[in-house]
Design a protein around this motif. Structure first.
Motif, short mmCIF file in Angstrom:
data_model
loop_
_atom_site.label_atom_id
_atom_site.label_comp_id
_atom_site.label_asym_id
_atom_site.label_seq_id
_atom_site.Cartn_x
_atom_site.Cartn_y
_atom_site.Cartn_z
N HIS A 70 -5.97 -0.53 2.28
CA HIS A 70 -5.92 -2.20 2.33
C HIS A 70 -7.24 -2.51 1.80
O HIS A 70 -7.22 -4.09 1.21
N SER A 128 4.06 -1.60 2.06
CA SER A 128 4.87 -1.53 2.78
C SER A 128 3.88 -2.81 4.55
O SER A 128 4.66 -2.92 4.84
N THR A 129 2.93 -1.63 4.22
CA THR A 129 2.49 -2.21 5.60
C THR A 129 2.04 -4.19 5.38
O THR A 129 1.65 -5.03 4.23
N SER A 130 1.81 -4.75 6.58
CA SER A 130 1.55 -6.39 6.65
C SER A 130 0.34 -6.69 5.64
O SER A 130 0.42 -8.12 5.27
N GLU A 131 -0.80 -5.97 6.12
CA GLU A 131 -2.24 -6.75 5.17
C GLU A 131 -1.84 -6.18 4.20
O GLU A 131 -2.15 -7.39 2.44
N ILE A 133 0.65 -6.96 2.16
CA ILE A 133 1.68 -7.95 1.96
C ILE A 133 1.64 -8.97 1.77
O ILE A 133 1.34 -9.67 0.84
N GLU A 134 0.60 -9.03 2.95
CA GLU A 134 0.18 -10.19 3.18
C GLU A 134 -1.63 -10.72 2.08
O GLU A 134 -1.15 -11.62 1.61
N ASP A 149 6.44 -19.19 7.60
CA ASP A 149 5.98 -18.18 7.01
C ASP A 149 6.69 -17.19 7.33
O ASP A 149 6.35 -15.79 6.44
N THR A 150 7.93 -17.42 7.94
CA THR A 150 9.37 -15.67 8.00
C THR A 150 9.26 -15.38 5.55
O THR A 150 10.14 -14.76 5.60
N ALA A 153 7.01 -14.47 3.66
CA ALA A 153 6.67 -12.44 4.13
C ALA A 153 7.95 -12.00 4.09
O ALA A 153 7.82 -10.81 3.04
N ARG A 154 9.04 -12.26 4.28
CA ARG A 154 10.28 -12.03 3.36
C ARG A 154 9.73 -11.68 1.66
O ARG A 154 10.29 -10.95 1.09
N ARG A 157 7.15 -9.67 0.16
CA ARG A 157 7.88 -7.71 1.37
C ARG A 157 8.39 -6.96 0.08
O ARG A 157 8.29 -6.57 -1.24
#
Length: 192
Positions: A70, A128-131, A133-134, A149-150, A153-154, A157
């Motif tokens: 991260h 693949s963790t959200s942080e 990817i964000e 946002d969805t 985010a897709r 990813r």
């Protein structure tokens, strides 16, 4: 300002510095020994702290790995965002952001260590963790178009998966990788 508030601030600053020192020591070991073969006792010794102290900051090896990835993703994302910000054309911006990510990881020993034999699976899982990817998704897709946002985010990813793929299974050369990114990734990431 109360003494308690001031003390808490100093405590937080010290804790952050201690965690950073531990992550820096881990980074050196990842390069020397590989990520999967570096144990918590090794990290504690390299950081100059006890194992008890290490476990106060990172409850286990997975937490240490996650914190390291991260931190490095944030650093990488900031560099990429600054570098590609002046590029006006969205296709060129995304292409350069993806290719810069790949180049930066390959040329930075502490990042490249995650994609060696035996370590790439761990890198893929953590990527693949959200942080992660964000941070990277923002570097690639910020301000290109208005979407919910969805959807962003897709697409973020997918961009991270493509980068991990290029790092674990490289193209023939830079030209080949650029062609793959332009032909197969950019059309999927950008809205039609």
């Amino acid at each position: 300002m109360s003494t308690k508030t001031s003390g808490a601030w100093l405590h937080d600053e010290r804790a952050e510095a201690a965690a950073g020192k531990i992550l820096d020591a881990a980074a050196e070991l990842f390069v020397e020994r590989g990520v999967s073969t570096t144990g918590m006792a090794d990290v504690a010794t390299a950081a100059g702290c006890s194992r008890a102290t290490l476990y106060r900051y990172f409850e286990n090896r997975r937490a240490l790995h996650r914190a390291f990835v991260h931190r490095e993703a944030r650093r990488l994302g900031e560099r990429i965002s600054r570098a590609v910000a002046p590029i006006a054309d969205p296709r060129d911006r995304v292409t350069e952001a993806v290719l810069m990510s790949v180049r930066e990881v390959r040329s930075t020993p502490t990042l490249a260590a995650w994609f060696g034999l035996g370590d790439a699976g761990l890198a893929s899982e953590l990527a693949s963790t959200s942080e992660v990817i964000e941070v990277l998704g923002t570097a690639f897709l910020a301000g290109i178009w208005n979407a919910d946002d969805t959807e962003i985010a897709r697409r973020a990813r997918w961009s991270v998966r493509a980068i991990v793929s290029l790092l674990t299974v490289p193209g023939d050369d830079d030209t080949d990788e650029r062609a793959m990114v332009e032909q197969f990734l950019v059309p999927v990431l950008l809205p039609t």
